[in-house]
Write a protein that holds these residues in place. Structure first.
Motif, PDB file in Angstrom:
ATOM      1  N   VAL A   1       0.836  -1.204   0.000  1.00 29.43           N
ATOM      2  CA  VAL A   1       0.000   0.000   0.000  1.00 29.43           C
ATOM      3  C   VAL A   1       0.871   1.254   0.000  1.00 29.43           C
ATOM      4  CG1 VAL A   1      -1.727   1.310   1.291  1.00 29.43           C
ATOM      5  CG2 VAL A   1      -1.938  -1.169   1.122  1.00 29.43           C
ATOM      6  N   ARG A   2       1.959   1.210   0.762  1.00 30.10           N
ATOM      7  CA  ARG A   2       2.862   2.361   0.806  1.00 30.10           C
ATOM      8  C   ARG A   2       3.504   2.606  -0.566  1.00 30.10           C
ATOM      9  NH1 ARG A   2       4.778   0.752   6.240  1.00 30.10           N
ATOM     10  NH2 ARG A   2       3.899   2.235   7.736  1.00 30.10           N
ATOM     11  N   THR A   3       3.857   1.517  -1.257  1.00 28.23           N
ATOM     12  CA  THR A   3       4.432   1.657  -2.593  1.00 28.23           C
ATOM     13  C   THR A   3       3.442   2.358  -3.525  1.00 28.23           C
ATOM     14  OG1 THR A   3       5.758  -0.345  -2.313  1.00 28.23           O
ATOM     15  CG2 THR A   3       5.398   0.419  -4.559  1.00 28.23           C
ATOM     16  N   PHE A   4       2.179   1.925  -3.418  1.00 30.96           N
ATOM     17  CA  PHE A   4       1.138   2.587  -4.225  1.00 30.96           C
ATOM     18  C   PHE A   4       1.021   4.065  -3.850  1.00 30.96           C
ATOM     19  CE2 PHE A   4      -3.207   4.186  -4.342  1.00 30.96           C
ATOM     20  CZ  PHE A   4      -3.458   4.130  -5.706  1.00 30.96           C
ATOM     21  N   ASN A   5       1.013   4.339  -2.557  1.00 26.89           N
ATOM     22  CA  ASN A   5       0.863   5.728  -2.103  1.00 26.89           C
ATOM     23  C   ASN A   5       2.040   6.595  -2.541  1.00 26.89           C
ATOM     24  OD1 ASN A   5      -1.616   5.365  -0.886  1.00 26.89           O
ATOM     25  ND2 ASN A   5      -0.749   4.826   1.099  1.00 26.89           N
ATOM     26  N   ARG A   6       3.239   6.005  -2.553  1.00 25.50           N
ATOM     27  CA  ARG A   6       4.398   6.769  -3.008  1.00 25.50           C
ATOM     28  C   ARG A   6       4.247   7.156  -4.480  1.00 25.50           C
ATOM     29  NH1 ARG A   6       7.504   3.475   0.677  1.00 25.50           N
ATOM     30  NH2 ARG A   6       7.757   1.877  -0.918  1.00 25.50           N
ATOM     31  N   GLY A   7       3.779   6.191  -5.291  1.00 24.16           N
ATOM     32  CA  GLY A   7       3.552   6.489  -6.701  1.00 24.16           C
ATOM     33  C   GLY A   7       2.474   7.539  -6.884  1.00 24.16           C
ATOM     34  N   LYS A   8       1.399   7.397  -6.111  1.00 23.60           N
ATOM     35  CA  LYS A   8       0.297   8.376  -6.189  1.00 23.60           C
ATOM     36  C   LYS A   8       0.792   9.756  -5.771  1.00 23.60           C
ATOM     37  CE  LYS A   8      -2.311   8.804  -2.732  1.00 23.60           C
ATOM     38  NZ  LYS A   8      -3.224   8.591  -1.605  1.00 23.60           N
ATOM     39  N   ASN A   9       1.530   9.802  -4.673  1.00 20.19           N
ATOM     40  CA  ASN A   9       2.026  11.097  -4.185  1.00 20.19           C
ATOM     41  C   ASN A   9       3.018  11.726  -5.172  1.00 20.19           C
ATOM     42  OD1 ASN A   9       0.498  10.774  -1.879  1.00 20.19           O
ATOM     43  ND2 ASN A   9       2.170   9.875  -0.699  1.00 20.19           N
ATOM     44  N   LYS A  10       3.817  10.879  -5.810  1.00 21.55           N
ATOM     45  CA  LYS A  10       4.763  11.388  -6.795  1.00 21.55           C
ATOM     46  C   LYS A  10       4.022  12.020  -7.967  1.00 21.55           C
ATOM     47  CE  LYS A  10       8.636   9.971  -9.724  1.00 21.55           C
ATOM     48  NZ  LYS A  10       9.485   8.821 -10.163  1.00 21.55           N
ATOM     49  N   PHE A  11       2.954  11.345  -8.427  1.00 21.68           N
ATOM     50  CA  PHE A  11       2.168  11.886  -9.539  1.00 21.68           C
ATOM     51  C   PHE A  11       1.547  13.221  -9.163  1.00 21.68           C
ATOM     52  CE2 PHE A  11      -2.112  12.484 -11.264  1.00 21.68           C
ATOM     53  CZ  PHE A  11      -1.816  12.629 -12.623  1.00 21.68           C
TER      54      PHE A  11
END
Length: 673
Positions: A417-427
């Motif tokens: 979930v954190r990996t997903f959130n990092r990608g989302k936050n980066k976008f």
């Protein structure tokens, strides 16, 4: 009457009956509580033991070497019970610790995490929440670190020096204070508990010493026995001790109690009475254990079995030697049956947990796949966010997994979930950068609009203002907090300019606006006009209205729609006249020509109308030709035949219609001259 008044004392008076705890009104056994106090509600026995002629001081080393007579044939099923009770003996809040709810801290905001920490501190014993507090702290720190990075980036983008950056907020301050309170409280608790456990152990060792010392006291046997009973009561109330000392401390205590009875020459009747009492109570415990062994409520049975073992060990003394091995064997067998059923139950649970693990592993894989998938639009990320929420919900509903992989599975889930959130936050961080650039572009357009909003050079500035309005639409989103503000600013500047322009042009063309006002009034008159019933007079009235309309003259370009409304109202009025259809068509057509002639683009509109009429004339002539050809098929049919008569009627109608269209064409040609 106190809670122990119904229990048997040394005389053998009064005794408790151990009943089925599932029967609410009769039960004296509360299976949900494994504490010493609850056990005392069941039975308070007087321990009867053997003598001890030794008076040496009892030490912790001695405790480690003494074994309990009754448990000489213990197996692992008894060890399990003893281990549970030893843990309870050190930490009386053990049961509560397992009841503290664990939540999805990863899904909580920083404010929610601080609120949850505060709730735990207020409503739970400090020693029961360490796991939850550590998880909350880890989640809070991760979220605050992310926020810190964003604030730092904003600070640098605004021209700040990275060295000078500092940020905190009220939520962080609150959380730090709550965590500090927790650390102080837990440190104080363990320090106090360590002191209490150590003191309680020393007190128990002193009690054992006093029991050993009774063997050398020269006094009345009844006085010595009374003193012994007082020491037993002190032992029961001495409080928890370190778990690694628990079993051996109790074994040492029972060892010296037994020696006290065996070697001190007590009154045989008194000793036998205690033996009998202990035997009867232990039989009741055995019978209850055997009932539990037949029960299908596994955890319920095991919890109550803990209480029974604690009663057996802590509350009841020895029985006559001829019964000791027999009753212990029977109690041990019942214990083993419950233990084996519990092991089988957990084996089945493990199988179910393994299936749950498979589900959770699959869900984690799906989350990882979504996290690895790149998306470059807001809509795509919103779709992915909904998918992740659905998978997270499914993960929490999938049930428990084997304890040995629980922490690893939870960590793997959070990492995905954190990996997903990092990608989302980066976008969205990149999106914020684009939005910041868009903000600067729109501010430039606002500057142009405000610089020209008072200009008098309408010929030059008007195209410029229209261009920046189109440019504004092409620029993408800006940060939400600035969106409304800059739009209102830009709109106000543009409106200010165009309102001035329109006001000036209206002043220049006021006569056109006056004409429009007159036409509005005349249109209302037409809509509310009541016909007289005299067709000729009504036709003249309508023609007069048309002439008045033309006489009013032109209206502003943006208001010319009113001409269409007027001629539609005229047509509606003509439709109400009771006239011959062909004549009515000509009257309406003449009105329509008036409208066409009144238009600046009359030549083009007249040409279109002429082409339309010529097309209709051709269509009607073709219909007449077709009908006349059809008559040839009726050459041998009498002219009075209904079909023949119908064809002749249609031909006559079409010729009349043709005549009308030709008249319209003639009228139209006259308009060109």
């Amino acid at each position: 009457m106190s809670e122990n008044d119904n229990l048997q004392d040394a005389d053998g008076k009064n005794e408790v009956e151990i009943k089925d705890p599932t029967l609410k009104e009769e039960s004296t056994l509360e299976v949900e509580n494994t504490s010493e106090d609850k056990a005392k509600e069941i039975v308070e026995s007087e321990s009867v033991s053997t003598e001890d002629t030794s008076s040496e001081k009892t030490s912790e080393a001695e405790i480690d070497t003494v074994s309990e007579t009754n448990t000489s044939k213990e197996d692992k099923h008894v060890d399990e019970i003893e281990a549970e009770n030893a843990e309870d003996a050190e930490d009386e809040s053990n049961v509560e610790r397992h009841e503290v709810e664990e939540k999805d801290y990863h899904a909580m905001s920083m404010q929610d995490l601080a609120t949850e920490l505060n709730r735990l501190l207020k409503h739970h014993k400090i020693q029961t929440i360490s796991k939850q507090v550590n998880q909350i702290k880890a989640e809070f720190n991760a979220k605050f670190s992310q926020l810190l990075e964003e604030k730092k980036e904003e600070f640098v983008n605004d021209g700040g020096n990275e060295i000078d950056f500092y940020y905190t907020n009220d939520t962080k301050k609150l959380f730090n204070q709550l965590y500090k309170d927790y650390k102080l409280s837990i440190s104080s608790y363990y320090k106090e508990r360590e002191q209490n456990l150590k003191q309680n152990l020393e007190n128990r060792l002193a009690i054992i010493e006093e029991i050993k010392g009774l063997l050398n006291v020269e006094e009345n046997i009844n006085t010595t026995y009374k003193h012994f009973k007082e020491l037993q009561e002190k032992w029961r109330n001495a409080g928890p001790i370190p778990r690694d000392k628990y079993n051996n401390a109790w074994n040492t205590y029972h060892h010296h109690v037994e020696r006290f009875y065996d070697f001190l020459h007590l009154n045989n009747d008194l000793r036998d009475m205690d033996f009998k009492h202990n035997y009867e109570q232990k039989l009741k415990i055995i019978e209850r254990a055997e009932e539990l062994a037949q029960s299908d409520s596994i955890n319920h049975s095991f919890r109550e079995l803990q209480v029974l073992h604690k009663m057996w060990k802590e509350e009841l003394g020895p029985v006559a030697k001829e019964h000791r091995e027999t009753i212990w064997e029977r109690f041990s067998n019942a214990t083993k049956t419950i233990h084996d059923k519990r092991q089988a139950y957990y084996a089945d649970l493990d199988k179910a947990y393994e299936k749950n693990l498979e589900k959770k592993e699959d869900l984690i894989s799906q989350i990882q796949a979504i996290a690895e998938d790149t998306a470059n639009s807001h809509g795509a990320w919103q779709k992915k966010i909904k998918q992740i929420e659905t998978l997270r919900e499914a993960f929490f509903n999938a049930g428990k997994v084997p304890l040995k992989v629980n922490e690893a599975t939870w960590a793997k889930f959070k990492d995905a979930v954190r990996t997903f959130n990092r990608g989302k936050n980066k976008f969205y961080k990149g999106l914020k950068k684009d939005q910041y650039e868009n903000l600067q572009k729109k501010k430039e357009l606002i500057k142009i609009a405000e610089e020209n909003k008072d200009s008098e050079d309408f010929e030059v500035v008007t195209p410029l203002m229209k261009k920046i309005q189109n440019d504004w639409k092409k620029i993408g989103h800006v940060p939400r907090r600035d969106s409304d503000k800059i739009w209102k600013q830009f709109k106000a500047a543009c409106n200010h300019y165009f309102d001035r322009m329109h006001a000036e042009r209206k002043a220049e063309n006021q006569h056109l606006y006056d004409a429009f006002d007159k036409k509005v009034k005349l249109l209302e008159d037409i809509k509310t006009m009541v016909l007289s019933g005299d067709n000729k007079a009504d036709v003249e009235t309508l023609k007069t209205k048309v002439a008045d309309w033309k006489a009013i003259g032109h209206v502003p370009q943006s208001k010319r729609y009113i001409d269409g409304k007027f001629y539609k109202a005229i047509d509606d009025a003509f439709d109400k006249l009771k006239m011959d259809k062909s004549k009515l068509d000509m009257v309406k057509f003449e009105s329509k020509l008036e409208n066409l002639a009144n238009n600046d683009n009359d030549t083009r509109l007249l040409d279109n109308e002429q082409n339309f009429i010529r097309k209709k004339i051709g269509e009607v002539q073709s219909e007449i030709t077709q009908l006349e050809n059809n008559l040839q098929f009726f050459s041998n049919v009498d002219s009075d035949n209904p079909l023949v008569k119908d064809v002749h009627k249609n031909i006559a109608n079409h010729k009349k219609e043709l005549e009308t269209w030709k008249n319209k064409l003639s009228k139209l040609r006259g308009m060109y001259s």
